[in-house]
Design a protein around this motif. Sequence first.
Motif, PDB file in Angstrom:
ATOM      1  N   ARG A  21      -2.864 -80.210  56.178  1.00 59.27           N
ATOM      2  CA  ARG A  21      -3.196 -80.190  54.752  1.00 59.27           C
ATOM      3  C   ARG A  21      -2.643 -81.437  54.038  1.00 59.27           C
ATOM      4  NH1 ARG A  21      -2.006 -75.185  50.564  1.00 59.27           N
ATOM      5  NH2 ARG A  21      -2.688 -76.253  48.686  1.00 59.27           N
ATOM      6  N   TYR A  35      -8.057 -75.224  50.759  1.00 62.32           N
ATOM      7  CA  TYR A  35      -6.647 -74.828  50.890  1.00 62.32           C
ATOM      8  C   TYR A  35      -6.192 -74.120  49.608  1.00 62.32           C
ATOM      9  CZ  TYR A  35      -5.656 -77.554  55.163  1.00 62.32           C
ATOM     10  OH  TYR A  35      -5.621 -78.022  56.457  1.00 62.32           O
ATOM     11  N   ASP A  59      -3.517 -73.191  57.440  1.00 64.45           N
ATOM     12  CA  ASP A  59      -3.065 -73.814  58.692  1.00 64.45           C
ATOM     13  C   ASP A  59      -2.066 -72.905  59.382  1.00 64.45           C
ATOM     14  OD1 ASP A  59      -4.583 -76.046  58.232  1.00 64.45           O
ATOM     15  OD2 ASP A  59      -2.948 -77.214  57.366  1.00 64.45           O
ATOM     16  N   ARG A 108      -8.827 -71.793  53.490  1.00 65.25           N
ATOM     17  CA  ARG A 108      -8.370 -72.513  54.686  1.00 65.25           C
ATOM     18  C   ARG A 108      -6.858 -72.370  54.768  1.00 65.25           C
ATOM     19  NH1 ARG A 108      -9.427 -76.848  58.109  1.00 65.25           N
ATOM     20  NH2 ARG A 108     -11.625 -76.745  57.648  1.00 65.25           N
TER      21      ARG A 108
END
Length: 397
Positions: A317, A379, A386, A384
Amino acid sequence: MRAMDFQFSDEQLMLRQSVRHFVDREIIPKIAEWDAKGGFDQAIWKQLAQLGLLGICIPEKYGGSGMDYNSLAIACEELERGDTAFRTAVSVHTGLNSMTLLQWGNEAQKEKYLKPQAKGDKIGAFGLTEPGAGSDVASMSSNAVLEGDYYKLNGQKTWISLCDVADHFIVFAYTDRSKSHKGISAFIVERTMGGFSSKAIKGKYGIRSGNTGELFFEDVLIPKENLLGEEGEGFKIAMSALDNGRFTVAAGAVGLIDACLEASVKYCQQRETFGKKIGDHQLVKQMIAKMEAGYQMSRLLVYRVGDMKNRGERNTRETSLAKWQACDFANQAADDAVQIHGAYGYSDEYPVARFLRNSKAPVIYEGTREIHTLMQADYVLGNRVDRKLSHILPPWK
Ligand SMILES: CCCCCCCC(=O)SCCNC(=O)CCNC(=O)[C@H](O)C(C)(C)COP(=O)(O)OP(=O)(O)OC[C@H]1O[C@@H](n2cnc3c(N)ncnc32)[C@H](O)[C@@H]1OP(=O)(O)O
Protein backbone atom coordinates in the motif's frame (compact mmCIF):
# COMPACT_ATOMS: atom_id res chain seq x y z
CA MET A 1 4.45 4.45 17.50
CA ARG A 2 8.21 4.17 17.22
CA ALA A 3 9.81 7.48 16.18
CA MET A 4 11.13 7.37 12.62
CA ASP A 5 14.79 8.14 12.20
CA PHE A 6 15.51 10.50 9.30
CA GLN A 7 19.24 10.67 9.93
CA PHE A 8 21.34 9.03 7.23
CA SER A 9 24.28 6.94 8.43
CA ASP A 10 27.87 7.90 7.55
CA GLU A 11 27.92 4.96 5.13
CA GLN A 12 24.78 6.28 3.39
CA LEU A 13 26.16 9.82 3.19
CA MET A 14 29.32 8.45 1.59
CA LEU A 15 27.25 6.39 -0.84
CA ARG A 16 25.27 9.48 -1.88
CA GLN A 17 28.45 11.45 -2.37
CA SER A 18 30.15 8.77 -4.46
CA VAL A 19 27.10 8.18 -6.72
CA ARG A 20 26.60 11.94 -7.13
CA HIS A 21 30.26 12.36 -8.06
CA PHE A 22 30.00 9.49 -10.56
CA VAL A 23 26.85 10.96 -12.13
CA ASP A 24 28.39 14.45 -12.38
CA ARG A 25 31.57 13.07 -13.95
CA GLU A 26 30.45 10.12 -16.08
CA ILE A 27 26.79 10.64 -16.97
CA ILE A 28 25.82 14.31 -17.12
CA PRO A 29 28.58 15.35 -19.58
CA LYS A 30 27.67 12.51 -21.99
CA ILE A 31 23.94 12.11 -21.57
CA ALA A 32 22.79 14.50 -24.32
CA GLU A 33 24.81 12.51 -26.85
CA TRP A 34 23.56 9.12 -25.55
CA ASP A 35 19.98 10.38 -25.50
CA ALA A 36 20.28 11.59 -29.11
CA LYS A 37 21.86 8.39 -30.42
CA GLY A 38 19.55 6.14 -28.39
CA GLY A 39 21.94 4.15 -26.21
CA PHE A 40 24.58 4.52 -23.54
CA ASP A 41 28.09 3.20 -23.46
CA GLN A 42 27.91 -0.37 -22.11
CA ALA A 43 31.19 0.18 -20.23
CA ILE A 44 29.07 2.08 -17.72
CA TRP A 45 27.87 -1.27 -16.32
CA LYS A 46 31.39 -2.03 -15.10
CA GLN A 47 31.52 1.34 -13.37
CA LEU A 48 28.12 0.77 -11.75
CA ALA A 49 29.41 -2.61 -10.55
CA GLN A 50 32.59 -1.07 -9.14
CA LEU A 51 30.45 1.37 -7.15
CA GLY A 52 28.56 -1.64 -5.75
CA LEU A 53 25.29 -0.42 -7.27
CA LEU A 54 24.41 -3.68 -9.03
CA GLY A 55 24.11 -5.63 -5.79
CA ILE A 56 23.28 -2.89 -3.35
CA CYS A 57 20.53 -4.61 -1.35
CA ILE A 58 21.91 -8.10 -1.86
CA PRO A 59 23.65 -9.85 1.05
CA GLU A 60 27.43 -10.09 0.90
CA LYS A 61 27.25 -13.91 0.82
CA TYR A 62 25.57 -13.60 -2.60
CA GLY A 63 28.13 -11.11 -3.91
CA GLY A 64 26.24 -7.92 -3.01
CA SER A 65 27.18 -4.98 -0.86
CA GLY A 66 24.66 -5.83 1.89
CA MET A 67 23.30 -2.33 2.29
CA ASP A 68 19.72 -1.57 3.35
CA TYR A 69 16.68 -0.44 1.32
CA ASN A 70 17.18 3.25 2.00
CA SER A 71 20.69 2.95 0.58
CA LEU A 72 19.11 1.55 -2.57
CA ALA A 73 16.79 4.59 -2.58
CA ILE A 74 19.76 6.95 -2.25
CA ALA A 75 21.48 5.31 -5.22
CA CYS A 76 18.30 5.53 -7.33
CA GLU A 77 17.75 9.19 -6.41
CA GLU A 78 21.27 10.10 -7.44
CA LEU A 79 21.24 8.05 -10.64
CA GLU A 80 18.00 9.61 -11.84
CA ARG A 81 19.42 13.06 -11.15
CA GLY A 82 21.68 12.09 -14.07
CA ASP A 83 19.12 10.38 -16.27
CA THR A 84 16.01 8.24 -15.82
CA ALA A 85 17.42 5.52 -18.10
CA PHE A 86 20.25 4.72 -15.66
CA ARG A 87 17.95 4.48 -12.70
CA THR A 88 15.57 2.34 -14.78
CA ALA A 89 18.42 -0.04 -15.65
CA VAL A 90 19.37 -0.41 -11.98
CA SER A 91 15.70 -0.73 -10.94
CA VAL A 92 15.19 -3.62 -13.34
CA HIS A 93 18.48 -5.40 -12.69
CA THR A 94 18.33 -4.99 -8.91
CA GLY A 95 14.74 -4.23 -7.83
CA LEU A 96 12.85 -6.46 -10.24
CA ASN A 97 15.37 -9.22 -10.86
CA SER A 98 18.03 -9.66 -8.14
CA MET A 99 15.76 -8.98 -5.21
CA THR A 100 13.15 -11.34 -6.65
CA LEU A 101 15.78 -14.07 -6.96
CA LEU A 102 16.79 -13.33 -3.37
CA GLN A 103 13.22 -13.61 -2.12
CA TRP A 104 11.97 -16.51 -4.23
CA GLY A 105 14.99 -18.36 -5.62
CA ASN A 106 16.40 -21.60 -4.20
CA GLU A 107 20.08 -21.85 -3.23
CA ALA A 108 21.13 -23.31 -6.59
CA GLN A 109 19.39 -20.46 -8.47
CA LYS A 110 20.97 -17.86 -6.19
CA GLU A 111 24.38 -19.39 -6.72
CA LYS A 112 23.98 -19.59 -10.50
CA TYR A 113 22.17 -16.33 -11.26
CA LEU A 114 22.12 -13.97 -8.28
CA LYS A 115 25.81 -14.12 -7.35
CA PRO A 116 27.27 -13.16 -10.75
CA GLN A 117 24.75 -10.38 -11.27
CA ALA A 118 25.19 -8.89 -7.80
CA LYS A 119 28.88 -8.60 -8.67
CA GLY A 120 27.99 -7.07 -12.03
CA ASP A 121 29.38 -9.94 -14.15
CA LYS A 122 25.89 -10.71 -15.54
CA ILE A 123 22.79 -8.60 -16.10
CA GLY A 124 19.26 -9.62 -15.14
CA ALA A 125 15.90 -8.29 -16.36
CA PHE A 126 12.16 -8.93 -16.02
CA GLY A 127 9.54 -9.98 -18.57
CA LEU A 128 5.95 -9.43 -17.45
CA THR A 129 4.18 -7.01 -19.82
CA GLU A 130 2.78 -8.28 -23.13
CA PRO A 131 1.37 -6.52 -26.19
CA GLY A 132 -2.16 -7.33 -24.96
CA ALA A 133 -1.51 -7.41 -21.18
CA GLY A 134 -0.11 -4.36 -19.38
CA SER A 135 -2.02 -3.26 -16.29
CA ASP A 136 -4.16 -6.41 -16.49
CA VAL A 137 -1.37 -8.86 -15.73
CA ALA A 138 -3.60 -11.93 -15.55
CA SER A 139 -4.68 -11.51 -19.18
CA MET A 140 -1.23 -12.55 -20.44
CA SER A 141 -1.02 -15.04 -23.32
CA SER A 142 2.42 -16.59 -22.75
CA ASN A 143 2.21 -20.28 -22.08
CA ALA A 144 4.60 -22.88 -20.66
CA VAL A 145 3.94 -26.61 -20.88
CA LEU A 146 5.89 -29.18 -18.90
CA GLU A 147 7.35 -31.84 -21.21
CA GLY A 148 9.65 -34.25 -19.37
CA ASP A 149 12.44 -32.27 -17.70
CA TYR A 150 11.68 -29.04 -19.57
CA TYR A 151 8.97 -26.40 -19.79
CA LYS A 152 8.28 -25.42 -23.41
CA LEU A 153 7.65 -21.65 -23.44
CA ASN A 154 5.82 -19.76 -26.17
CA GLY A 155 4.83 -16.12 -26.13
CA GLN A 156 5.94 -12.53 -26.44
CA LYS A 157 6.77 -9.76 -23.99
CA THR A 158 7.04 -6.06 -24.70
CA TRP A 159 8.39 -2.84 -23.14
CA ILE A 160 11.12 -4.89 -21.51
CA SER A 161 14.04 -2.86 -20.21
CA LEU A 162 17.51 -4.26 -21.04
CA CYS A 163 15.96 -6.52 -23.69
CA ASP A 164 19.16 -6.72 -25.78
CA VAL A 165 21.57 -6.44 -22.87
CA ALA A 166 20.41 -8.79 -20.12
CA ASP A 167 21.92 -12.27 -19.79
CA HIS A 168 18.75 -13.70 -18.30
CA PHE A 169 15.14 -12.69 -17.61
CA ILE A 170 12.52 -13.60 -15.02
CA VAL A 171 9.61 -14.42 -17.34
CA PHE A 172 5.95 -15.04 -16.45
CA ALA A 173 3.68 -17.46 -18.30
CA TYR A 174 0.59 -19.56 -17.71
CA THR A 175 1.21 -23.18 -16.76
CA ASP A 176 -2.50 -23.74 -16.02
CA ARG A 177 -4.94 -21.33 -17.59
CA SER A 178 -7.95 -22.88 -15.80
CA LYS A 179 -6.74 -21.42 -12.48
CA SER A 180 -6.78 -17.77 -13.59
CA HIS A 181 -3.96 -15.73 -11.90
CA LYS A 182 -3.13 -18.77 -9.75
CA GLY A 183 -2.06 -20.61 -12.92
CA ILE A 184 0.79 -18.20 -13.72
CA SER A 185 4.37 -19.36 -13.06
CA ALA A 186 7.75 -17.62 -13.12
CA PHE A 187 10.84 -18.88 -14.96
CA ILE A 188 14.47 -17.91 -15.32
CA VAL A 189 15.12 -17.74 -19.06
CA GLU A 190 18.64 -17.36 -20.42
CA ARG A 191 19.32 -15.33 -23.55
CA THR A 192 21.27 -18.26 -25.01
CA MET A 193 18.33 -20.69 -24.82
CA GLY A 194 17.20 -21.80 -28.30
CA GLY A 195 14.07 -20.05 -29.61
CA PHE A 196 14.69 -16.83 -27.66
CA SER A 197 15.13 -13.50 -29.46
CA SER A 198 14.81 -9.80 -28.64
CA LYS A 199 14.28 -6.56 -30.54
CA ALA A 200 14.61 -2.96 -29.31
CA ILE A 201 11.74 -0.50 -29.72
CA LYS A 202 12.77 2.55 -31.76
CA GLY A 203 11.38 6.06 -31.50
CA LYS A 204 10.64 6.26 -27.78
CA TYR A 205 9.36 9.56 -26.37
CA GLY A 206 11.74 9.45 -23.38
CA ILE A 207 14.44 7.40 -21.59
CA ARG A 208 16.04 7.22 -25.03
CA SER A 209 19.46 6.20 -23.83
CA GLY A 210 17.93 3.10 -22.24
CA ASN A 211 17.41 -0.20 -24.06
CA THR A 212 13.71 -1.17 -24.14
CA GLY A 213 12.01 -3.69 -26.39
CA GLU A 214 10.37 -6.98 -27.13
CA LEU A 215 11.18 -10.57 -26.20
CA PHE A 216 10.06 -13.51 -28.32
CA PHE A 217 9.84 -17.13 -27.14
CA GLU A 218 9.37 -19.83 -29.74
CA ASP A 219 9.37 -23.30 -28.20
CA VAL A 220 12.05 -22.25 -25.73
CA LEU A 221 13.02 -25.25 -23.61
CA ILE A 222 13.53 -24.18 -19.99
CA PRO A 223 15.00 -26.77 -17.63
CA LYS A 224 12.63 -27.65 -14.77
CA GLU A 225 15.15 -26.31 -12.24
CA ASN A 226 14.63 -22.81 -13.69
CA LEU A 227 11.08 -22.61 -12.33
CA LEU A 228 11.16 -19.78 -9.76
CA GLY A 229 9.09 -20.57 -6.67
CA GLU A 230 6.34 -23.13 -7.14
CA GLU A 231 4.07 -23.61 -10.14
CA GLY A 232 1.20 -21.12 -9.83
CA GLU A 233 3.13 -18.63 -7.69
CA GLY A 234 3.98 -16.38 -10.64
CA PHE A 235 1.38 -13.68 -9.97
CA LYS A 236 2.50 -13.27 -6.35
CA ILE A 237 6.14 -13.29 -7.43
CA ALA A 238 5.40 -10.55 -9.99
CA MET A 239 3.52 -8.43 -7.44
CA SER A 240 6.18 -8.81 -4.77
CA ALA A 241 8.85 -7.91 -7.36
CA LEU A 242 6.83 -4.79 -8.17
CA ASP A 243 6.85 -3.81 -4.48
CA ASN A 244 10.62 -3.48 -4.84
CA GLY A 245 10.62 -2.11 -8.38
CA ARG A 246 8.07 0.61 -7.57
CA PHE A 247 10.10 1.63 -4.52
CA THR A 248 13.14 2.27 -6.75
CA VAL A 249 10.97 4.14 -9.29
CA ALA A 250 9.64 6.41 -6.52
CA ALA A 251 13.16 7.05 -5.21
CA GLY A 252 14.32 7.87 -8.73
CA ALA A 253 11.47 10.36 -9.14
CA VAL A 254 12.82 12.24 -6.11
CA GLY A 255 16.14 12.55 -7.96
CA LEU A 256 14.38 13.82 -11.07
CA ILE A 257 12.65 16.55 -9.05
CA ASP A 258 16.06 17.44 -7.61
CA ALA A 259 17.45 17.76 -11.14
CA CYS A 260 14.49 19.98 -12.17
CA LEU A 261 15.06 22.21 -9.14
CA GLU A 262 18.78 22.45 -9.79
CA ALA A 263 18.30 23.47 -13.44
CA SER A 264 15.43 25.86 -12.65
CA VAL A 265 17.18 27.65 -9.79
CA LYS A 266 20.27 28.15 -11.96
CA TYR A 267 18.16 29.58 -14.78
CA CYS A 268 16.16 31.81 -12.37
CA GLN A 269 19.40 33.36 -11.22
CA GLN A 270 20.69 34.19 -14.69
CA ARG A 271 17.67 35.08 -16.85
CA GLU A 272 16.10 38.55 -16.53
CA THR A 273 12.73 39.80 -17.75
CA PHE A 274 10.96 43.10 -17.05
CA GLY A 275 14.12 44.42 -15.40
CA LYS A 276 14.55 41.68 -12.79
CA LYS A 277 15.72 38.10 -12.42
CA ILE A 278 12.91 35.72 -13.34
CA GLY A 279 13.20 34.15 -9.87
CA ASP A 280 11.83 37.43 -8.52
CA HIS A 281 8.51 37.01 -10.35
CA GLN A 282 5.80 35.60 -8.13
CA LEU A 283 4.48 33.01 -10.59
CA VAL A 284 7.96 31.60 -11.11
CA LYS A 285 8.43 31.46 -7.34
CA GLN A 286 5.20 29.50 -7.16
CA MET A 287 6.56 26.85 -9.54
CA ILE A 288 9.82 26.61 -7.58
CA ALA A 289 7.90 26.31 -4.31
CA LYS A 290 5.71 23.53 -5.75
CA MET A 291 8.81 21.63 -6.87
CA GLU A 292 10.34 21.93 -3.42
CA ALA A 293 7.12 20.73 -1.77
CA GLY A 294 6.93 17.77 -4.17
CA TYR A 295 10.57 16.94 -3.52
CA GLN A 296 10.21 16.94 0.27
CA MET A 297 6.89 15.08 0.34
CA SER A 298 8.08 12.39 -2.08
CA ARG A 299 11.26 11.89 -0.11
CA LEU A 300 9.30 11.36 3.08
CA LEU A 301 7.07 8.79 1.40
CA VAL A 302 10.03 6.94 -0.09
CA TYR A 303 12.14 6.76 3.07
CA ARG A 304 9.13 5.73 5.11
CA VAL A 305 8.70 2.75 2.75
CA GLY A 306 12.43 1.99 3.00
CA ASP A 307 12.08 1.96 6.78
CA MET A 308 9.14 -0.47 6.57
CA LYS A 309 11.06 -2.71 4.19
CA ASN A 310 14.09 -2.69 6.47
CA ARG A 311 11.85 -3.96 9.25
CA GLY A 312 10.33 -6.66 7.03
CA GLU A 313 6.82 -5.19 7.03
CA ARG A 314 4.39 -5.63 4.15
CA ASN A 315 4.47 -2.33 2.24
CA THR A 316 2.42 -2.79 -0.94
CA ARG A 317 0.00 0.00 0.00
CA GLU A 318 2.70 2.50 1.04
CA THR A 319 4.91 1.64 -1.94
CA SER A 320 2.03 2.21 -4.35
CA LEU A 321 1.30 5.61 -2.76
CA ALA A 322 4.96 6.66 -2.85
CA LYS A 323 5.33 5.54 -6.48
CA TRP A 324 2.14 7.27 -7.60
CA GLN A 325 2.80 10.56 -5.83
CA ALA A 326 6.55 10.86 -6.45
CA CYS A 327 6.13 10.14 -10.19
CA ASP A 328 3.27 12.65 -10.49
CA PHE A 329 5.29 15.30 -8.65
CA ALA A 330 8.29 14.61 -10.90
CA ASN A 331 6.16 14.88 -14.05
CA GLN A 332 4.76 18.22 -12.81
CA ALA A 333 8.21 19.45 -11.75
CA ALA A 334 9.62 18.66 -15.21
CA ASP A 335 6.71 20.43 -16.89
CA ASP A 336 7.28 23.51 -14.69
CA ALA A 337 11.04 23.38 -15.29
CA VAL A 338 10.40 23.64 -19.05
CA GLN A 339 7.93 26.48 -18.43
CA ILE A 340 10.47 28.39 -16.34
CA HIS A 341 13.02 28.05 -19.17
CA GLY A 342 10.47 29.40 -21.66
CA ALA A 343 11.32 28.76 -25.32
CA TYR A 344 14.86 27.67 -24.35
CA GLY A 345 13.30 24.88 -22.32
CA TYR A 346 11.79 23.55 -25.53
CA SER A 347 15.21 22.87 -27.09
CA ASP A 348 18.14 20.57 -26.37
CA GLU A 349 20.19 23.53 -25.19
CA TYR A 350 19.04 22.87 -21.62
CA PRO A 351 18.38 19.45 -20.01
CA VAL A 352 14.79 20.20 -18.99
CA ALA A 353 13.14 19.01 -22.23
CA ARG A 354 14.80 15.62 -21.64
CA PHE A 355 13.57 15.68 -18.04
CA LEU A 356 10.01 16.22 -19.23
CA ARG A 357 10.20 13.41 -21.81
CA ASN A 358 11.79 11.12 -19.21
CA SER A 359 9.29 11.97 -16.49
CA LYS A 360 6.42 10.45 -18.43
CA ALA A 361 7.63 6.82 -18.48
CA PRO A 362 7.52 6.36 -14.67
CA VAL A 363 3.93 7.64 -14.61
CA ILE A 364 3.11 4.73 -16.95
CA TYR A 365 5.41 1.85 -16.03
CA GLU A 366 5.29 -0.38 -12.95
CA GLY A 367 1.63 0.48 -12.44
CA THR A 368 0.10 3.44 -14.21
CA ARG A 369 -1.08 6.52 -12.34
CA GLU A 370 -4.61 5.12 -12.75
CA ILE A 371 -3.78 1.68 -11.28
CA HIS A 372 -2.24 3.31 -8.19
CA THR A 373 -5.15 5.75 -7.84
CA LEU A 374 -7.59 2.83 -7.84
CA MET A 375 -5.44 0.82 -5.44
CA GLN A 376 -5.31 3.72 -2.97
CA ALA A 377 -9.06 4.31 -3.17
CA ASP A 378 -9.70 0.60 -2.64
CA TYR A 379 -7.43 0.50 0.42
CA VAL A 380 -9.26 3.46 1.96
CA LEU A 381 -12.69 2.04 1.10
CA GLY A 382 -11.74 -1.31 2.61
CA ASN A 383 -11.99 -3.17 -0.71
CA ARG A 384 -8.29 -4.07 -0.65
CA VAL A 385 -6.45 -5.41 2.39
CA ASP A 386 -2.79 -6.51 2.47
CA ARG A 387 -2.26 -9.72 4.33
CA LYS A 388 1.01 -10.26 6.20
CA LEU A 389 3.48 -11.98 3.87
CA SER A 390 6.46 -12.59 6.11
CA HIS A 391 7.97 -15.32 3.95
CA ILE A 392 8.69 -12.95 1.08
CA LEU A 393 10.48 -10.26 3.02
CA PRO A 394 13.72 -11.61 4.45
CA PRO A 395 16.21 -9.22 6.03
CA TRP A 396 18.71 -7.88 3.51
CA LYS A 397 21.80 -9.13 5.33
C1 LIG B 1 9.62 3.31 -21.73
C2 LIG B 1 8.52 2.72 -21.04
C3 LIG B 1 8.86 1.38 -20.41
C4 LIG B 1 7.59 0.72 -19.99
C5 LIG B 1 7.92 -0.49 -19.15
C6 LIG B 1 6.65 -1.28 -18.89
C7 LIG B 1 6.98 -2.53 -18.13
C8 LIG B 1 6.44 -2.50 -16.74
O1 LIG B 1 5.97 -1.52 -16.26
S1 LIG B 1 6.51 -3.88 -15.81
C9 LIG B 1 5.15 -3.92 -14.76
C10 LIG B 1 3.86 -3.24 -15.17
N1 LIG B 1 2.71 -3.87 -14.63
C11 LIG B 1 2.14 -3.54 -13.48
O2 LIG B 1 2.58 -2.72 -12.70
C12 LIG B 1 0.90 -4.28 -13.17
C13 LIG B 1 -0.20 -3.42 -12.71
N2 LIG B 1 -1.26 -4.29 -12.17
C14 LIG B 1 -1.32 -4.61 -10.87
O3 LIG B 1 -0.56 -4.12 -10.03
C15 LIG B 1 -2.36 -5.66 -10.46
O4 LIG B 1 -2.64 -6.49 -11.52
C16 LIG B 1 -3.64 -4.98 -9.99
C17 LIG B 1 -3.34 -4.25 -8.71
C18 LIG B 1 -4.22 -4.07 -11.00
C19 LIG B 1 -4.70 -6.05 -9.78
O5 LIG B 1 -4.44 -6.86 -8.79
P1 LIG B 1 -5.66 -7.80 -8.31
O6 LIG B 1 -6.22 -8.52 -9.47
O7 LIG B 1 -6.55 -6.98 -7.45
O8 LIG B 1 -4.88 -8.85 -7.51
P2 LIG B 1 -4.88 -9.03 -5.94
O9 LIG B 1 -6.23 -9.53 -5.58
O10 LIG B 1 -4.35 -7.82 -5.27
O11 LIG B 1 -3.80 -10.16 -5.75
C20 LIG B 1 -3.96 -11.46 -6.28
C21 LIG B 1 -3.06 -12.37 -5.46
O12 LIG B 1 -1.73 -11.90 -5.47
C22 LIG B 1 -1.28 -11.64 -4.13
N3 LIG B 1 -0.52 -10.41 -4.08
C23 LIG B 1 -0.96 -9.19 -4.47
N4 LIG B 1 0.01 -8.28 -4.25
C24 LIG B 1 1.04 -8.95 -3.72
C25 LIG B 1 2.33 -8.54 -3.29
N5 LIG B 1 2.69 -7.30 -3.37
N6 LIG B 1 3.17 -9.50 -2.82
C26 LIG B 1 2.80 -10.78 -2.76
N7 LIG B 1 1.59 -11.22 -3.15
C27 LIG B 1 0.73 -10.31 -3.61
C28 LIG B 1 -2.55 -11.49 -3.30
O13 LIG B 1 -2.33 -11.85 -1.96
C29 LIG B 1 -3.50 -12.44 -4.00
O14 LIG B 1 -3.23 -13.76 -3.56
P3 LIG B 1 -4.44 -14.84 -3.49
O15 LIG B 1 -4.97 -14.98 -4.89
O16 LIG B 1 -3.77 -16.06 -2.96
O17 LIG B 1 -5.46 -14.24 -2.55
